[in-house]
Design a protein around this motif. Sequence first.
Motif, PDB file in Angstrom:
ATOM      1  N   MET A 329       0.824  -1.199   0.000  1.00  0.00           N
ATOM      2  CA  MET A 329       0.000   0.000   0.000  1.00  0.00           C
ATOM      3  C   MET A 329       0.861   1.253   0.000  1.00  0.00           C
ATOM      4  O   MET A 329       0.468   2.299  -0.544  1.00  0.00           O
ATOM      5  CB  MET A 329      -0.946  -0.019   1.205  1.00  0.00           C
ATOM      6  CG  MET A 329      -1.961  -1.155   1.164  1.00  0.00           C
ATOM      7  SD  MET A 329      -2.898  -1.361   2.705  1.00  0.00           S
ATOM      8  CE  MET A 329      -3.888   0.127   2.683  1.00  0.00           C
ATOM      9  N   LEU A 330       2.045   1.184   0.602  1.00  0.00           N
ATOM     10  CA  LEU A 330       2.963   2.332   0.591  1.00  0.00           C
ATOM     11  C   LEU A 330       3.531   2.547  -0.810  1.00  0.00           C
ATOM     12  O   LEU A 330       3.744   3.694  -1.231  1.00  0.00           O
ATOM     13  CB  LEU A 330       4.090   2.104   1.597  1.00  0.00           C
ATOM     14  CG  LEU A 330       3.658   2.092   3.062  1.00  0.00           C
ATOM     15  CD1 LEU A 330       4.808   1.652   3.954  1.00  0.00           C
ATOM     16  CD2 LEU A 330       3.153   3.466   3.486  1.00  0.00           C
ATOM     17  N   ARG A 331       3.779   1.474  -1.535  1.00  0.00           N
ATOM     18  CA  ARG A 331       4.212   1.603  -2.933  1.00  0.00           C
ATOM     19  C   ARG A 331       3.118   2.276  -3.751  1.00  0.00           C
ATOM     20  O   ARG A 331       3.384   3.201  -4.530  1.00  0.00           O
ATOM     21  CB  ARG A 331       4.527   0.222  -3.499  1.00  0.00           C
ATOM     22  CG  ARG A 331       4.751   0.191  -5.026  1.00  0.00           C
ATOM     23  CD  ARG A 331       5.175  -1.211  -5.462  1.00  0.00           C
ATOM     24  NE  ARG A 331       5.112  -1.381  -6.909  1.00  0.00           N
ATOM     25  CZ  ARG A 331       6.066  -0.990  -7.750  1.00  0.00           C
ATOM     26  NH1 ARG A 331       7.131  -0.358  -7.299  1.00  0.00           N
ATOM     27  NH2 ARG A 331       5.945  -1.220  -9.050  1.00  0.00           N
ATOM     28  N   HIS A 332       1.884   1.824  -3.571  1.00  0.00           N
ATOM     29  CA  HIS A 332       0.772   2.432  -4.292  1.00  0.00           C
ATOM     30  C   HIS A 332       0.644   3.907  -3.941  1.00  0.00           C
ATOM     31  O   HIS A 332       0.331   4.737  -4.810  1.00  0.00           O
ATOM     32  CB  HIS A 332      -0.526   1.705  -3.960  1.00  0.00           C
ATOM     33  CG  HIS A 332      -0.523   0.269  -4.372  1.00  0.00           C
ATOM     34  ND1 HIS A 332      -1.438  -0.645  -3.898  1.00  0.00           N
ATOM     35  CD2 HIS A 332       0.282  -0.421  -5.222  1.00  0.00           C
ATOM     36  CE1 HIS A 332      -1.195  -1.825  -4.433  1.00  0.00           C
ATOM     37  NE2 HIS A 332      -0.157  -1.709  -5.230  1.00  0.00           N
ATOM     38  N   SER A 333       0.870   4.251  -2.668  1.00  0.00           N
ATOM     39  CA  SER A 333       0.766   5.641  -2.241  1.00  0.00           C
ATOM     40  C   SER A 333       1.809   6.502  -2.943  1.00  0.00           C
ATOM     41  O   SER A 333       1.511   7.618  -3.397  1.00  0.00           O
ATOM     42  CB  SER A 333       0.947   5.738  -0.722  1.00  0.00           C
ATOM     43  OG  SER A 333      -0.045   5.000  -0.048  1.00  0.00           O
ATOM     44  N   ALA A 334       3.037   6.002  -3.034  1.00  0.00           N
ATOM     45  CA  ALA A 334       4.105   6.769  -3.671  1.00  0.00           C
ATOM     46  C   ALA A 334       3.807   7.014  -5.143  1.00  0.00           C
ATOM     47  O   ALA A 334       3.960   8.133  -5.656  1.00  0.00           O
ATOM     48  CB  ALA A 334       5.441   6.044  -3.506  1.00  0.00           C
ATOM     49  N   ILE A 335       3.366   5.969  -5.841  1.00  0.00           N
ATOM     50  CA  ILE A 335       3.088   6.108  -7.272  1.00  0.00           C
ATOM     51  C   ILE A 335       1.876   7.003  -7.487  1.00  0.00           C
ATOM     52  O   ILE A 335       1.859   7.839  -8.410  1.00  0.00           O
ATOM     53  CB  ILE A 335       2.869   4.721  -7.900  1.00  0.00           C
ATOM     54  CG1 ILE A 335       4.135   3.870  -7.747  1.00  0.00           C
ATOM     55  CG2 ILE A 335       2.505   4.846  -9.373  1.00  0.00           C
ATOM     56  CD1 ILE A 335       3.974   2.441  -8.217  1.00  0.00           C
ATOM     57  N   THR A 336       0.857   6.858  -6.631  1.00  0.00           N
ATOM     58  CA  THR A 336      -0.326   7.704  -6.739  1.00  0.00           C
ATOM     59  C   THR A 336       0.034   9.176  -6.543  1.00  0.00           C
ATOM     60  O   THR A 336      -0.437  10.051  -7.269  1.00  0.00           O
ATOM     61  CB  THR A 336      -1.385   7.284  -5.699  1.00  0.00           C
ATOM     62  OG1 THR A 336      -1.802   5.951  -5.974  1.00  0.00           O
ATOM     63  CG2 THR A 336      -2.594   8.208  -5.741  1.00  0.00           C
ATOM     64  N   THR A 337       0.880   9.452  -5.554  1.00  0.00           N
ATOM     65  CA  THR A 337       1.294  10.827  -5.290  1.00  0.00           C
ATOM     66  C   THR A 337       2.025  11.423  -6.484  1.00  0.00           C
ATOM     67  O   THR A 337       1.786  12.577  -6.863  1.00  0.00           O
ATOM     68  CB  THR A 337       2.195  10.884  -4.044  1.00  0.00           C
ATOM     69  OG1 THR A 337       1.476  10.373  -2.916  1.00  0.00           O
ATOM     70  CG2 THR A 337       2.627  12.310  -3.750  1.00  0.00           C
ATOM     71  N   MET A 338       2.906  10.651  -7.101  1.00  0.00           N
ATOM     72  CA  MET A 338       3.618  11.138  -8.282  1.00  0.00           C
ATOM     73  C   MET A 338       2.663  11.396  -9.433  1.00  0.00           C
ATOM     74  O   MET A 338       2.783  12.407 -10.146  1.00  0.00           O
ATOM     75  CB  MET A 338       4.704  10.134  -8.685  1.00  0.00           C
ATOM     76  CG  MET A 338       5.909  10.124  -7.764  1.00  0.00           C
ATOM     77  SD  MET A 338       7.252   9.053  -8.331  1.00  0.00           S
ATOM     78  CE  MET A 338       6.656   7.458  -7.782  1.00  0.00           C
ATOM     79  N   ARG A 339       1.703  10.493  -9.630  1.00  0.00           N
ATOM     80  CA  ARG A 339       0.746  10.675 -10.718  1.00  0.00           C
ATOM     81  C   ARG A 339      -0.101  11.922 -10.506  1.00  0.00           C
ATOM     82  O   ARG A 339      -0.337  12.702 -11.444  1.00  0.00           O
ATOM     83  CB  ARG A 339      -0.157   9.442 -10.841  1.00  0.00           C
ATOM     84  CG  ARG A 339       0.512   8.190 -11.406  1.00  0.00           C
ATOM     85  CD  ARG A 339       0.940   8.385 -12.856  1.00  0.00           C
ATOM     86  NE  ARG A 339      -0.126   8.938 -13.683  1.00  0.00           N
ATOM     87  CZ  ARG A 339      -1.106   8.202 -14.234  1.00  0.00           C
ATOM     88  NH1 ARG A 339      -1.123   6.883 -14.056  1.00  0.00           N
ATOM     89  NH2 ARG A 339      -2.034   8.764 -14.967  1.00  0.00           N
ATOM     90  N   ARG A 340      -0.562  12.129  -9.274  1.00  0.00           N
ATOM     91  CA  ARG A 340      -1.415  13.272  -8.979  1.00  0.00           C
ATOM     92  C   ARG A 340      -0.633  14.578  -9.049  1.00  0.00           C
ATOM     93  O   ARG A 340      -1.228  15.645  -9.264  1.00  0.00           O
ATOM     94  CB  ARG A 340      -2.054  13.103  -7.599  1.00  0.00           C
ATOM     95  CG  ARG A 340      -3.071  11.968  -7.535  1.00  0.00           C
ATOM     96  CD  ARG A 340      -3.589  11.787  -6.117  1.00  0.00           C
ATOM     97  NE  ARG A 340      -4.295  12.960  -5.665  1.00  0.00           N
ATOM     98  CZ  ARG A 340      -5.563  13.244  -5.934  1.00  0.00           C
ATOM     99  NH1 ARG A 340      -6.260  12.392  -6.689  1.00  0.00           N
ATOM    100  NH2 ARG A 340      -6.134  14.315  -5.473  1.00  0.00           N
ATOM    101  N   ALA A 341       0.689  14.504  -8.845  1.00  0.00           N
ATOM    102  CA  ALA A 341       1.522  15.704  -8.926  1.00  0.00           C
ATOM    103  C   ALA A 341       1.878  16.048 -10.371  1.00  0.00           C
ATOM    104  O   ALA A 341       2.553  17.055 -10.612  1.00  0.00           O
ATOM    105  CB  ALA A 341       2.790  15.521  -8.103  1.00  0.00           C
ATOM    106  N   GLY A 342       1.457  15.223 -11.324  1.00  0.00           N
ATOM    107  CA  GLY A 342       1.708  15.510 -12.724  1.00  0.00           C
ATOM    108  C   GLY A 342       3.070  15.073 -13.225  1.00  0.00           C
ATOM    109  O   GLY A 342       3.527  15.550 -14.274  1.00  0.00           O
ATOM    110  N   VAL A 343       3.741  14.155 -12.517  1.00  0.00           N
ATOM    111  CA  VAL A 343       5.046  13.664 -12.964  1.00  0.00           C
ATOM    112  C   VAL A 343       4.871  12.889 -14.272  1.00  0.00           C
ATOM    113  O   VAL A 343       3.902  12.130 -14.434  1.00  0.00           O
ATOM    114  CB  VAL A 343       5.689  12.753 -11.884  1.00  0.00           C
ATOM    115  CG1 VAL A 343       7.017  12.188 -12.377  1.00  0.00           C
ATOM    116  CG2 VAL A 343       5.879  13.537 -10.597  1.00  0.00           C
TER     117      VAL A 343
END
Length: 387
Positions: A329-343
Amino acid sequence: MSGALPRFFRPERAVAADESVSWVVVDEDLELHVEACAYLAGLRGAGRAFNTEKTYAGRIALYLSYCRGHGVDWSSPSLAQLMAMMRWLVDEPMPARSRRPGATARYRSEGTANAIMGTVGEFLSWCCLQGWVPPTVVNALTQPKYLRFLPVGFDAGEDGQNRTVMARTIKFRVAVPGYEWLSDEEIGVLLGLARHARDAFLIQLLAGTGMRIGEALGLRREDMHLLPDSRLLGCPHEGPHVHVRRRLNANGAFAKARQPRVIPVEREVIEAYSHYQYERDEVDEAAGTDLVFVNLFHPPLGEPMKYDNAHELFCRLAERAGFRARPHMLRHSAITTMRRAGVDRRVVQEIAGHVSASSQDVYSHVTDSDKREAVEMVAEARRQARS
């Protein structure tokens, strides 16, 4: 396996003369099951992950034990017998995790039963190619299915010829689960509940880099390039970073991605690692272990931390926090945060170790605030239209 069924077969970890590690299936007399072992060797030859081989070994041993216990010929089961096993998987209780009085029994989910029967189907299909299983058995495992609704990116063909696929006959219908993730606030709760610097560093590392738990447990101290400039170490990469490499480690940790990659890290990860080093240096037994994560509080001290240790740690954290928390779930959180930040998708793909950029589509989570904002936008547009 349930106590109601004798454990006729079980998976075993085998170490060869050259110290290479593999998985085999043995009976109660420690005799190898030839066909199962050959199949597992085929997985290794195809480059499947070490933990995949371990998981499949357990599933095949379960299938063989079920067949022995229910009078089924494993090499020529009927469709009805396989469907009976699928139902048995969810109806038969598993042993409780705790031996304490009053511990409740556990049951497999239908999704877990599907995964087990999927492995059984692969095993029988492979054995069919070797001439050990009749083709009629394998032919009954699949049937044609017409796709009315196509997955994202699926090519139906010019005439729709790709819409008909072969689907598994033996399978529960289950809802497709969404990827679970943790908010920044929930990650902060876990960090506050971590009782040791090692545990806090593991949480911070997974949440900050998006690496898989197997990749984290497989890190070695030589992979931690946390200086502003690592050229003195012979590393050309700029800034603090960690190297993720695929190795076979003593603790069974295994990197899923075949290609090595470099993941930059921020100050919070570096500080957490520094605190952990002080804690680790207090345990003399840890000095001889090159792996980053080691046992510091329970014997065997200094031994590499294993998957089971990480699982138990997150179970304890989840119980204290009052919400579900798992390493992935922490991996998903990191990737989700990057996606939402527009990376950029290509950058996220490289950091996450995804083979395809389309793997990121499942991380486009919608939050309550997103939905609230959308409803408010619609309401405002209507107010303006009325005025």
